[in-house]
Design a protein around this motif. Sequence first.
Motif, PDB file in Angstrom:
ATOM      1  N   THR A   1       0.842  -1.181   0.000  1.00  0.00           N
ATOM      2  CA  THR A   1       0.000   0.000   0.000  1.00  0.00           C
ATOM      3  C   THR A   1       0.884   1.239   0.000  1.00  0.00           C
ATOM      4  O   THR A   1       1.754   1.382   0.858  1.00  0.00           O
ATOM      5  CB  THR A   1      -0.892   0.035   1.243  1.00  0.00           C
ATOM      6  OG1 THR A   1      -1.627  -1.172   1.288  1.00  0.00           O
ATOM      7  CG2 THR A   1      -1.854   1.201   1.193  1.00  0.00           C
TER       8      THR A   1
ATOM      9  N   TYR B   1      -7.565   9.958  -3.147  1.00  0.00           N
ATOM     10  CA  TYR B   1      -8.343   8.863  -3.714  1.00  0.00           C
ATOM     11  C   TYR B   1      -7.782   7.510  -3.315  1.00  0.00           C
ATOM     12  O   TYR B   1      -6.597   7.370  -3.035  1.00  0.00           O
ATOM     13  CB  TYR B   1      -8.351   8.972  -5.236  1.00  0.00           C
ATOM     14  CG  TYR B   1      -8.979  10.249  -5.737  1.00  0.00           C
ATOM     15  CD1 TYR B   1     -10.315  10.541  -5.431  1.00  0.00           C
ATOM     16  CD2 TYR B   1      -8.248  11.145  -6.518  1.00  0.00           C
ATOM     17  CE1 TYR B   1     -10.889  11.717  -5.898  1.00  0.00           C
ATOM     18  CE2 TYR B   1      -8.819  12.308  -6.983  1.00  0.00           C
ATOM     19  CZ  TYR B   1     -10.137  12.599  -6.669  1.00  0.00           C
ATOM     20  OH  TYR B   1     -10.702  13.735  -7.121  1.00  0.00           O
ATOM     21  N   GLU B   2      -8.703   6.546  -3.350  1.00  0.00           N
ATOM     22  CA  GLU B   2      -8.303   5.162  -3.113  1.00  0.00           C
ATOM     23  C   GLU B   2      -8.454   4.403  -4.428  1.00  0.00           C
ATOM     24  O   GLU B   2      -9.556   4.332  -4.964  1.00  0.00           O
ATOM     25  CB  GLU B   2      -9.264   4.555  -2.075  1.00  0.00           C
ATOM     26  CG  GLU B   2      -8.586   3.855  -0.926  1.00  0.00           C
ATOM     27  CD  GLU B   2      -9.636   3.258  -0.017  1.00  0.00           C
ATOM     28  OE1 GLU B   2     -10.160   3.996   0.833  1.00  0.00           O
ATOM     29  OE2 GLU B   2      -9.944   2.066  -0.184  1.00  0.00           O
TER      30      GLU B   2
ATOM     31  N   ASP C   1      -4.030   6.688  -2.606  1.00  0.00           N
ATOM     32  CA  ASP C   1      -3.921   5.495  -1.780  1.00  0.00           C
ATOM     33  C   ASP C   1      -4.025   4.290  -2.715  1.00  0.00           C
ATOM     34  O   ASP C   1      -5.063   4.085  -3.349  1.00  0.00           O
ATOM     35  CB  ASP C   1      -5.088   5.490  -0.785  1.00  0.00           C
ATOM     36  CG  ASP C   1      -4.712   4.753   0.478  1.00  0.00           C
ATOM     37  OD1 ASP C   1      -3.501   4.540   0.696  1.00  0.00           O
ATOM     38  OD2 ASP C   1      -5.630   4.403   1.237  1.00  0.00           O
TER      39      ASP C   1
ATOM     40  N   ASP D   1      -3.498   0.104  -3.896  1.00  0.00           N
ATOM     41  CA  ASP D   1      -3.377  -1.307  -3.518  1.00  0.00           C
ATOM     42  C   ASP D   1      -3.552  -2.136  -4.795  1.00  0.00           C
ATOM     43  O   ASP D   1      -4.040  -1.621  -5.804  1.00  0.00           O
ATOM     44  CB  ASP D   1      -4.465  -1.676  -2.506  1.00  0.00           C
ATOM     45  CG  ASP D   1      -4.157  -3.004  -1.808  1.00  0.00           C
ATOM     46  OD1 ASP D   1      -3.093  -3.595  -2.091  1.00  0.00           O
ATOM     47  OD2 ASP D   1      -4.982  -3.434  -0.994  1.00  0.00           O
TER      48      ASP D   1
ATOM     49  N   PRO E   1     -13.647   1.171  -3.417  1.00  0.00           N
ATOM     50  CA  PRO E   1     -12.610   2.181  -3.661  1.00  0.00           C
ATOM     51  C   PRO E   1     -13.153   3.237  -4.618  1.00  0.00           C
ATOM     52  O   PRO E   1     -14.231   3.066  -5.195  1.00  0.00           O
ATOM     53  CB  PRO E   1     -11.495   1.368  -4.320  1.00  0.00           C
ATOM     54  CG  PRO E   1     -12.215   0.257  -5.018  1.00  0.00           C
ATOM     55  CD  PRO E   1     -13.446  -0.047  -4.213  1.00  0.00           C
ATOM     56  N   ASP E   2     -12.397   4.339  -4.795  1.00  0.00           N
ATOM     57  CA  ASP E   2     -12.846   5.372  -5.732  1.00  0.00           C
ATOM     58  C   ASP E   2     -12.681   4.901  -7.168  1.00  0.00           C
ATOM     59  O   ASP E   2     -13.498   5.188  -8.027  1.00  0.00           O
ATOM     60  CB  ASP E   2     -12.038   6.656  -5.498  1.00  0.00           C
ATOM     61  CG  ASP E   2     -12.255   7.182  -4.092  1.00  0.00           C
ATOM     62  OD1 ASP E   2     -13.402   7.514  -3.761  1.00  0.00           O
ATOM     63  OD2 ASP E   2     -11.274   7.203  -3.313  1.00  0.00           O
TER      64      ASP E   2
END
Lengths: 332, 270, 326
Positions: C29, C36-37, C67, C69, C93-94
């Motif tokens: 991560t 934003y994710e 952010d 992943d 998530p976004d």
Amino acid sequence: MTALPLASRVQLRRLAVSSTLYLAVALAALIGVFTALEPEAFGSAYNVRTVLTGASILLVMAVGATFVIATAGIDLSVGAVLVFSGVVAVKVMDAFGGSGWGAVGAGFVTALAAGCGWGLLNGLLVTRARVPALIATLGTMGMALGLAQVITGGNDLGGVPGELVTTVGQGRLFGTVPWLVVAAVAVTAVAAFALAKTRFGRYTLTIGSNHEAARRSGVRVDRHVLKVYALAGLLAGFAGFLSLARFASTTIAGHGTDNLQAITAVVLGGTSLFGGVATVIGTVIGVFIPAVLQNGFVILGVKPFWQQVAIGAVLVAAVYLDQLRRRARQQH
Amino acid sequence: MIRCLYKGVQVPAEPSGGRTPVLRASGIVKSFGHVEALREAAFEVYPGEITALIGDNGAGKSTLVKVLSGVMQPDGGTIEVDGSPVQFGSPQDAAGHGIGTVYQDLALAPDLSPAANFFIGRELLRPGLLGRLGWLDAGAMNRRTAEELQRLGVELKDLNAPVASLSGGQRQSVAICRAVAWAERVVFMDEPTAALGVVQTERVMRLITRVREQGVAVVLISHNMPQVIELADRVQVLRLGSRVATYERGQADEHLLVAAMTGAVNQEVR
Amino acid sequence: MKKIVTAGMAGALVLFLAACGDDDGGGATAEGDGGYEVVYVQGVTGNPFFTSVTCGAEAAATDLGVDFDYQGGKDYSAEAQTPILQAVIAQQPDGIIVSPMAGEAMMPTLTEAQSAGIELVFVDTTASDQSLAASFVASDNVEGGRFAAEQTAELVGGSGKVLVLGATPGISTTDARVEGFVETMESEYPDIEVLETQYSGSTPAGATDKLSAVLSANPDLAAVFAVSTQEVEGAIVALEQADAVGTVQLVGFDTSDPIVEAIEAGSVQGVVVQKPLDMGRQAMEQMVKALDGEATEAQIETDYVFLTAATLEDEDVTQYIYRNEC
């Protein structure tokens, strides 16, 4: 293990020897036709050598499969065990410095031990846990390949010692016979003798023919079946080592159909899937018929898609003609 | 084409009084759960005799045979061989005392030759280093098999042909000869002619008398009463897990045997 | 209902996998600043190409304060990718960057993501309805084949017999490379004779056998174009057997450790390398634009570099060698 009616067994056993001869003639005929059509390309020493070398690793695995199928078992895990053995062998050779004969020796022992280990696991699952061989070896196939991918992160490993690649992988005995071929011939010769002439082979065939009869006569059936699976694993490990020597890479993704190729060769060679009838020589022919066809078709310039059609058709035709012959004989 | 040749055999009548049985069982008890398969069953086999063991379905015949051939262990009772008490933990133990069995399914490996079948689990190896590597002595095994078959008057043209290519009677003969080859005292035969036609039955019956001629006692389990009367020197009748009658040759006709099996006659009232 | 349960279970599995992955650096991560994710769903885990895409995306995420992943299935298949993608959708998530399995198979799950209000960017591969994604970043494999043809033609001096060693017919990426290569050779290099394409069945051993047979029939072969790493590895062996290393030019596609070694050793003259690092970076940039409500480019094509013994020291080229870790 067996549910084949006696009458069918009669024909199977009677034809095992003559089938081998018949298939040998078929193979010789194929070679004759290709040589006649393309004498220089097909019959060249180079081409003969590449066909022999190309078949040698599959042959080692198919020999192991012959014993397993002779007991009325099946081993789907050979290709995955080949990959796993190669991967751990590379890791061990790396730990031994990545070059030199010491590292190669350590890798060799590791590959054999890894293969044998998977074979033992297959055997234990089949004999102790009573998991059907089809499922047991399907499971270990996934496990062996999965673990190989875990160890490598899915990426092929290089770093195979140069000594191994230039000698075993590419070198030739007396400058003519590739070492890979020598290795395959040695394995095949020992196995052919073991199956036909030794107590080990006799137990293998007896168990495949009627395991209950073997048990009642005091043969330790489970222990023997365990040994047979261990042998198949050992040979897959050996094949893994040869594959490393040949490709200088672990070729992780390239062995998904090894099991089917090996089983096809064994069955084409006259070994009964119901067990009890098997010859190693038949398996040798069963390995070479598809290999020769493939090579010959490419040289003749048969279009790639038609190659597949033709090879499939020839395989079916070979077995169909054999069936016709059996039927004709039955009517006498 | 492979075929068996049999020679006619004269059957000598032999008295049995006062001799020690080669195999004696007494007070054999065997239960499966709450079902008593054998209730103090007794059974004797005298040397050189054909002893028939008969009884209705469920009388305990096969349980008794399994106990006496080492396949099953009894809950109680004694077994003696030549007068000495023994215990059989496995068929191999029984074989060690010269007791063999011809199973109803024959227990032959159909894909293998008669010679290979003769030596399952007892393969002969070549002498010396080769033998230690497991190299079979095929020649010796073929010779011994041929000798055994010849001794009992069974002729097979090709000792290397698979057993599956033989006729039913020939297969039965191979199974019998194999058992006799390894059992010098007693051979149990479970319904040896049940699956055979008339001609083949006749041949196998002659083979059985020939086995007796070789000095091996035969225990014949059969439902075929005329056959029992023709072959057996002694008939022992089992009913509801116990022996209810014993007859010597000539003492019983078919009618009497059936009466004993169904309980209308009981010699051994306790 | 069933779908929710499945997604929930898959979610739990993903959390478990992510937890396990912490030891070996998987499921990494990037630190964000509450922006934003974005999650990247790979075509398959543990593949150097997708790992490199991930590295590019992660680097861009760090620069842009996103952010980040990533996740991936264990096989390159819709069966493996679907539950992973569903679990990621469940995390809300976004945005999701994804290398979807081609065709219709992934469409229901991708539509689900869209209806959940999640922005999508496709990278490397696209599903049948490309309009679901704000952008599609990939290299054009036909173009890759053309590039390989140009490099090969230069190596053989514009004339001679050339063989294409294909993978398995029906795989769109490798088929496109074959198509681009053959078309370019036929239209632009009239003195080069392209032999009938041979297929390896996607195994090195198959590639060796096919090329060996072709060499028997055509000892004067000038070059081989091997469409993926399997075929390159097999072709090396065939050329060594024929004592033809260096005389027959071998051009490959994509990299792996053994192939880089082979380039050093001189048995492979060069391989066409995609720029997954750039793909990942550009995909992340397009994603952030989409989330910011700015205009995005519907389709971006990344180009290729040619890795040879001569360029092995060149950082501009070697940065694109596919990575096992960032």
